[in-house]
Structure formats: C-alpha cells, structure tokens
Design a protein around this motif. Structure first.
Motif, PDB file in Angstrom:
ATOM      1  N   GLY A  91       0.859  -1.175   0.000  1.00  0.00           N
ATOM      2  CA  GLY A  91       0.000   0.000   0.000  1.00  0.00           C
ATOM      3  C   GLY A  91       0.896   1.226   0.000  1.00  0.00           C
ATOM      4  N   SER A  92       0.364   2.356  -0.459  1.00  0.00           N
ATOM      5  CA  SER A  92       1.194   3.574  -0.449  1.00  0.00           C
ATOM      6  C   SER A  92       1.456   4.023   0.993  1.00  0.00           C
ATOM      7  N   THR A  93       0.641   3.536   1.938  1.00  0.00           N
ATOM      8  CA  THR A  93       0.859   3.861   3.348  1.00  0.00           C
ATOM      9  C   THR A  93       2.265   3.447   3.795  1.00  0.00           C
ATOM     10  N   GLU A  94       2.702   2.283   3.344  1.00  0.00           N
ATOM     11  CA  GLU A  94       4.041   1.841   3.758  1.00  0.00           C
ATOM     12  C   GLU A  94       5.104   2.842   3.284  1.00  0.00           C
ATOM     13  N   THR A 116      -6.261  16.976   6.108  1.00  0.00           N
ATOM     14  CA  THR A 116      -5.745  16.069   5.082  1.00  0.00           C
ATOM     15  C   THR A 116      -5.675  14.651   5.643  1.00  0.00           C
ATOM     16  N   PHE A 117      -5.159  13.740   4.840  1.00  0.00           N
ATOM     17  CA  PHE A 117      -5.041  12.333   5.225  1.00  0.00           C
ATOM     18  C   PHE A 117      -4.190  12.194   6.497  1.00  0.00           C
ATOM     19  N   GLY A 118      -4.669  11.410   7.465  1.00  0.00           N
ATOM     20  CA  GLY A 118      -4.066  11.391   8.797  1.00  0.00           C
ATOM     21  C   GLY A 118      -2.740  10.655   8.948  1.00  0.00           C
ATOM     22  N   LEU A 159       1.833  17.175   0.728  1.00  0.00           N
ATOM     23  CA  LEU A 159       0.685  17.711  -0.003  1.00  0.00           C
ATOM     24  C   LEU A 159      -0.102  16.530  -0.559  1.00  0.00           C
ATOM     25  N   CYS A 160      -1.413  16.615  -0.486  1.00  0.00           N
ATOM     26  CA  CYS A 160      -2.252  15.546  -1.018  1.00  0.00           C
ATOM     27  C   CYS A 160      -3.024  16.137  -2.196  1.00  0.00           C
ATOM     28  N   ASN A 161      -2.880  15.534  -3.382  1.00  0.00           N
ATOM     29  CA  ASN A 161      -3.436  16.135  -4.588  1.00  0.00           C
ATOM     30  C   ASN A 161      -4.034  15.100  -5.533  1.00  0.00           C
ATOM     31  N   ASN A 163      -6.839  16.412  -2.686  1.00  0.00           N
ATOM     32  CA  ASN A 163      -6.749  16.243  -1.237  1.00  0.00           C
ATOM     33  C   ASN A 163      -7.888  15.381  -0.680  1.00  0.00           C
ATOM     34  N   ASN A 164      -7.533  14.525   0.245  1.00  0.00           N
ATOM     35  CA  ASN A 164      -8.512  13.797   1.047  1.00  0.00           C
ATOM     36  C   ASN A 164      -8.594  14.544   2.379  1.00  0.00           C
ATOM     37  N   PRO A 165      -9.734  15.031   2.838  1.00  0.00           N
ATOM     38  CA  PRO A 165     -11.109  14.684   2.458  1.00  0.00           C
ATOM     39  C   PRO A 165     -11.816  15.697   1.557  1.00  0.00           C
ATOM     40  N   VAL A 191       4.332  14.468  -2.404  1.00  0.00           N
ATOM     41  CA  VAL A 191       2.995  14.681  -2.977  1.00  0.00           C
ATOM     42  C   VAL A 191       2.276  13.337  -3.110  1.00  0.00           C
ATOM     43  N   ASP A 192       1.097  13.276  -2.521  1.00  0.00           N
ATOM     44  CA  ASP A 192       0.286  12.066  -2.555  1.00  0.00           C
ATOM     45  C   ASP A 192      -0.723  12.181  -3.702  1.00  0.00           C
ATOM     46  N   GLU A 193      -0.491  11.400  -4.767  1.00  0.00           N
ATOM     47  CA  GLU A 193      -1.381  11.454  -5.938  1.00  0.00           C
ATOM     48  C   GLU A 193      -2.266  10.208  -6.017  1.00  0.00           C
ATOM     49  N   ASP A 194      -2.611   9.647  -4.880  1.00  0.00           N
ATOM     50  CA  ASP A 194      -3.398   8.413  -4.865  1.00  0.00           C
ATOM     51  C   ASP A 194      -4.754   8.553  -5.567  1.00  0.00           C
ATOM     52  N   PHE A 195      -5.316   9.770  -5.573  1.00  0.00           N
ATOM     53  CA  PHE A 195      -6.637   9.956  -6.190  1.00  0.00           C
ATOM     54  C   PHE A 195      -6.571  10.646  -7.552  1.00  0.00           C
ATOM     55  N   MET A 196      -5.351  10.887  -8.064  1.00  0.00           N
ATOM     56  CA  MET A 196      -5.206  11.683  -9.287  1.00  0.00           C
ATOM     57  C   MET A 196      -5.877  11.054 -10.510  1.00  0.00           C
ATOM     58  N   LYS A 221       1.694   6.831  -5.376  1.00  0.00           N
ATOM     59  CA  LYS A 221       0.457   6.412  -6.049  1.00  0.00           C
ATOM     60  C   LYS A 221       0.062   5.034  -5.494  1.00  0.00           C
ATOM     61  N   SER A 222      -1.194   4.678  -5.725  1.00  0.00           N
ATOM     62  CA  SER A 222      -1.700   3.461  -5.101  1.00  0.00           C
ATOM     63  C   SER A 222      -2.507   2.606  -6.074  1.00  0.00           C
ATOM     64  N   PHE A 223      -2.536   1.308  -5.824  1.00  0.00           N
ATOM     65  CA  PHE A 223      -3.444   0.424  -6.567  1.00  0.00           C
ATOM     66  C   PHE A 223      -4.752   0.221  -5.793  1.00  0.00           C
ATOM     67  N   THR A 224      -4.851   0.870  -4.629  1.00  0.00           N
ATOM     68  CA  THR A 224      -6.011   0.696  -3.748  1.00  0.00           C
ATOM     69  C   THR A 224      -7.276   1.362  -4.269  1.00  0.00           C
ATOM     70  N   LYS A 225      -7.105   2.570  -4.820  1.00  0.00           N
ATOM     71  CA  LYS A 225      -8.267   3.432  -5.084  1.00  0.00           C
ATOM     72  C   LYS A 225      -8.826   3.197  -6.481  1.00  0.00           C
ATOM     73  N   PHE A 226      -8.139   3.690  -7.492  1.00  0.00           N
ATOM     74  CA  PHE A 226      -8.627   3.621  -8.869  1.00  0.00           C
ATOM     75  C   PHE A 226      -8.714   2.166  -9.349  1.00  0.00           C
ATOM     76  N   LEU A 232      -5.501  -6.158  -1.237  1.00  0.00           N
ATOM     77  CA  LEU A 232      -4.240  -6.827  -1.573  1.00  0.00           C
ATOM     78  C   LEU A 232      -3.034  -6.044  -1.063  1.00  0.00           C
ATOM     79  N   ARG A 233      -3.175  -4.733  -0.904  1.00  0.00           N
ATOM     80  CA  ARG A 233      -2.153  -3.838  -0.373  1.00  0.00           C
ATOM     81  C   ARG A 233      -0.948  -3.693  -1.303  1.00  0.00           C
ATOM     82  N   ILE A 234      -1.060  -2.789  -2.237  1.00  0.00           N
ATOM     83  CA  ILE A 234       0.107  -2.466  -3.072  1.00  0.00           C
ATOM     84  C   ILE A 234       0.011  -1.012  -3.556  1.00  0.00           C
TER      85      ILE A 234
HETATM   86  C1  LIG Z   1      -4.805  10.373   0.508  1.00  0.00           C
HETATM   87  C2  LIG Z   1      -4.479   8.960   0.824  1.00  0.00           C
HETATM   88  N1  LIG Z   1      -3.208   8.559   0.710  1.00  0.00           N
HETATM   89  C3  LIG Z   1      -2.854   7.290   0.988  1.00  0.00           C
HETATM   90  C4  LIG Z   1      -3.790   6.381   1.420  1.00  0.00           C
HETATM   91  C5  LIG Z   1      -3.339   4.980   1.702  1.00  0.00           C
HETATM   92  O1  LIG Z   1      -3.615   4.170   0.615  1.00  0.00           O
HETATM   93  P1  LIG Z   1      -3.006   2.714   0.450  1.00  0.00           P
HETATM   94  O2  LIG Z   1      -4.151   1.798   0.458  1.00  0.00           O
HETATM   95  O3  LIG Z   1      -2.288   2.771  -0.876  1.00  0.00           O
HETATM   96  O4  LIG Z   1      -2.061   2.455   1.569  1.00  0.00           O
HETATM   97  C6  LIG Z   1      -5.118   6.761   1.573  1.00  0.00           C
HETATM   98  C7  LIG Z   1      -6.112   5.801   2.057  1.00  0.00           C
HETATM   99  O5  LIG Z   1      -7.191   6.130   2.417  1.00  0.00           O
HETATM  100  C8  LIG Z   1      -5.471   8.092   1.263  1.00  0.00           C
HETATM  101  O6  LIG Z   1      -6.721   8.520   1.409  1.00  0.00           O
END
Ligand SMILES: Cc1ncc(COP(=O)(O)O)c(C=O)c1O
Length: 371
Positions: A91-94, A116-118, A159-161, A163-165, A191-196, A221-226, A232-234
C-alpha cells in the motif's frame, strides 16, 4: 514491570489514525453493507487482475521478488518513469512511513496541511519529528504563498493532490512554485497522488513528469483506489534515484506479496477497465453533485476526486447522528470529525455506481426530511 515504560518515549503517546472502510467492525455482514466511507473503485478490481491472481496461486510457496522487478517494469511502461525511480510498498501507506523513517530526523519540522489524510502526521510522529500545520483557506484551498512562508526551516512538506477529504486539486502552477522554492531551501516535497487518476484529465495537475527536474520531489500512487486492489495492499513511490536507493536499503524485505504483484501488473494492461472507471466516476460525480446539493441543509464541496466532503450543519444533525441513521439503511459513510481542521458537522461520501448513488440519495432524503 510496566511494559509500556519499556517502549520508546515518543511512541508511547501515539494513537492509531481513524479511517473510513470500517466494515469489519460492524454487526452487518460485509455483503449487506453499502460502503460509501472508503474511496475506492465501486466496480472492484479489473477482471484481468482477478484472472492474474488465480493464475499466480502456484507462486505462493515461493518468496516474492523483494526488488519487485516485474511490477516496476509494468509501472514504468504504464507511466513512463524509469524503474530506478520507483519503490513498491505494501500500500502507499508503507511508503509514507518509510519516507518519514528515512528523511525525518528527531525534532526536525515537517509541514502538513489541515485537513488532510491522517497517516502523514502519524508517520512523522513515529519518526519523532515535529509538525507544523497549515490550515486550508475557508474554501478548502492551499494558499501557495502561505505554504511557502511556512515552509521555511521545514525538512519535509506533505501535499495531497487531490486532497482527502476535500477532493480538491492543487493547481499545477502553485505546485511548481512550491517545489521550486523548496528545492532552493533543501526541503523535500512529498505529494500524494493516490486519487489523481479519478480527476478530470483536463484539470490534472500531476507532478510525475517533473520527477527528473526536481531532486526534492517525491510522489506516491496506489493500486487501492482507482484499480480497486484495496485488500491486496500495493502502492508505490516515485522519486529521485538517490532517494529510492536509500529507501530501498531499509525497506522491509518481501513487503509485497506475489498475488498483489500479479494483480497490479495485469490491471495496468486493462485499459478498457481504466476507461470504464474514469467515465463512470466522471458521470456519477456530476450526478451526485447535483443530487446532494439539492438535499436540504447540505453544503457540498465541489470535488475533482471520487468522493465529496459535505457540511451538514444546516440539517441540524451532527455527522455521527447522520452516520448512525444511515446505517439503518445499510449505508456506511465517513464522519469527518477526526480530521484536524474539521468539526462535527462534516461527512464524506464516496462516489459509487448509479444504482447505489440513487439509493444513498433516497436514504438521505428520508433521514433528513422525516428524521
Ligand atoms: C490520501 C491517501 N493517501 C494514501 C492512502 C493509503 O492508501 P493505500 O491503500 O495505498 O495504503 C489513503 C487511504 O485512504 C489516502 O486517502
């Protein structure tokens, strides 16, 4: 013996971050709950990803490739970035935690916007850094000049872009101004582009193409969202080769399992699935914006992502109350009072399929109009 006293001082006060997607804590079975609290693809994973997982079961008795060579090559081909600029995480969290562990030294200051994301905050505190917050403007924007002012003497700025939430994009020119200034001050920009990938293409302000120009720039970037590979966590980080190299040295070995890798590689080749997802979210974003805005007492923040932040104060309900009323309809939403900078009157809802979105609107109308 008090075990807690044996723990590192700065770790003792940490508390886990609150997130959406708490479906496993509910009495309902997962199948009976419509989860609007986690911002993930409502279509689930691509069929190609599912097939790739099934075809990869034979790999289970082997350790996965700790260097993630094949998934790096697939990402490289997909986004046009050299494999040497990539690091793969559970996951991008790691990657957020790894980055903070490597670059934030004890008592160094880090800039984080609010809300922003915690997990940025958690990762920095775990690394024993100090946090400076920059509150967003009244309309939830980043004031780039204020950001730059606050950036003086900080080691890292997050920066989250989008941004969540809030779901809002930071304009490209503002980002370049920030990264440029930061480079001159030896500040790293994360820069967190997980939702880009959900954002309208014409408004996209991704910095991926800038990675070769700015040594101080790091992107996740993440495989979690889009791509909907949530369980699976990547995810991955994109950065300067030197940053990637030093992070790779201390990364936990075999952090990504073989099935997650296979699914990620396969989903990147499924352009039909990606196009369908992008189109669905675009259409439903417009539909939901329109419908939610008509609910009495709702103020909906326009979004460029796959979720909406809504101020519900004028309904007379608190977010927690609305959340528990919606649970009776089998709907889970995110109550946002755990976000720094938001009060108890904000909710966040993910964008799902038309039928599901209509069900949400129907339930909201019943709850708000008839209590
Ligand atoms: C902005 C943002 N970044 C990162 C993450 C973590 O995502 P991942 O599942 O890739 O660890 C989240 C999850 O909610 C998120 O909202």
């Amino acid at each position: 013996m008090k075990i807690e006293n044996l723990a590192k001082e700065h770790i003792r006060n940490l508390k886990p971050c609150i997130h959406g997607g708490e479906v496993w804590q509910l009495e309902f079975s997962k199948k009976n709950i419509l989860d609007f609290s986690a911002n993930v693809n409502p279509l689930g994973p691509s069929p190609k990803a599912i097939n790739a997982i099934i075809e990869s079961f034979w790999k289970i008795p082997f350790y996965p490739d700790s260097n993630n060579k094949s998934v790096k090559e697939a990402i490289s081909k997909s986004i046009g970035i050299s494999p040497e600029n990539l690091i793969i995480g559970n996951g991008s969290t790691e990657i957020i935690y790894l980055f903070s562990e490597v670059f934030v030294k004890e008592d160094e200051r880090v800039l984080i916007p609010a809300p922003t994301f915690g997990e940025y905050e958690m990762a920095v505190l775990k690394a024993n850094g100090k946090i400076e917050y920059l509150y967003l403007t009244h309309d939830f924007k980043i004031d780039a000049n204020e950001f730059i002012k606050k950036m003086e003497d900080v080691k890292v700025a997050f920066l989250c872009n989008p941004n969540n939430p809030t779901g809002l994009l930071v304009p490209f020119d503002d980002l370049i101004k920030i990264v440029d200034k930061a480079e001159k001050n030896n500040t790293l920009i994360f820069v967190d582009e997980d939702f880009m990938d959900f954002a309208p293409k014409e408004k996209c302000s991704s910095l991926i193409r800038e990675i070769d120009y700015y040594q101080n720039l790091f992107i996740i970037k993440s495989f979690t969202k889009f791509f909907g590979l949530t369980g699976l966590r990547i995810g991955y980080g994109i950065g300067n080769k030197e940053a990637i190299e030093i992070m790779s040295r201390v990364k936990i070995p075999w952090n990504v399992n073989c099935l997650a890798e296979a699914a990620a590689i396969a989903t990147l080749t499924d352009s039909e699935f990606s196009d369908k997802t992008y189109r669905l979210i675009g259409e439903e974003r417009e539909f939901l914006m329109n419908e939610l805005s008509q609910i009495k007492g709702f103020y909906v923040i326009p979004s460029d992502a796959n979720f909406f932040l809504i101020n519900i104060k004028k309904t007379g309900l608190k977010a927690k109350e609305l959340k528990s009323k919606l649970l009776k309809f089998g709907i889970l939403i995110r109550d946002c009072d755990s976000f720094k900078g938001l009060d108890e009157y904000y909710i966040r809802v993910a964008i799902r399929t038309r039928k599901e979105n209509e069900y949400l609107i129907e339930a909201l109308k019943k709850v708000i109009n008839y209590g």
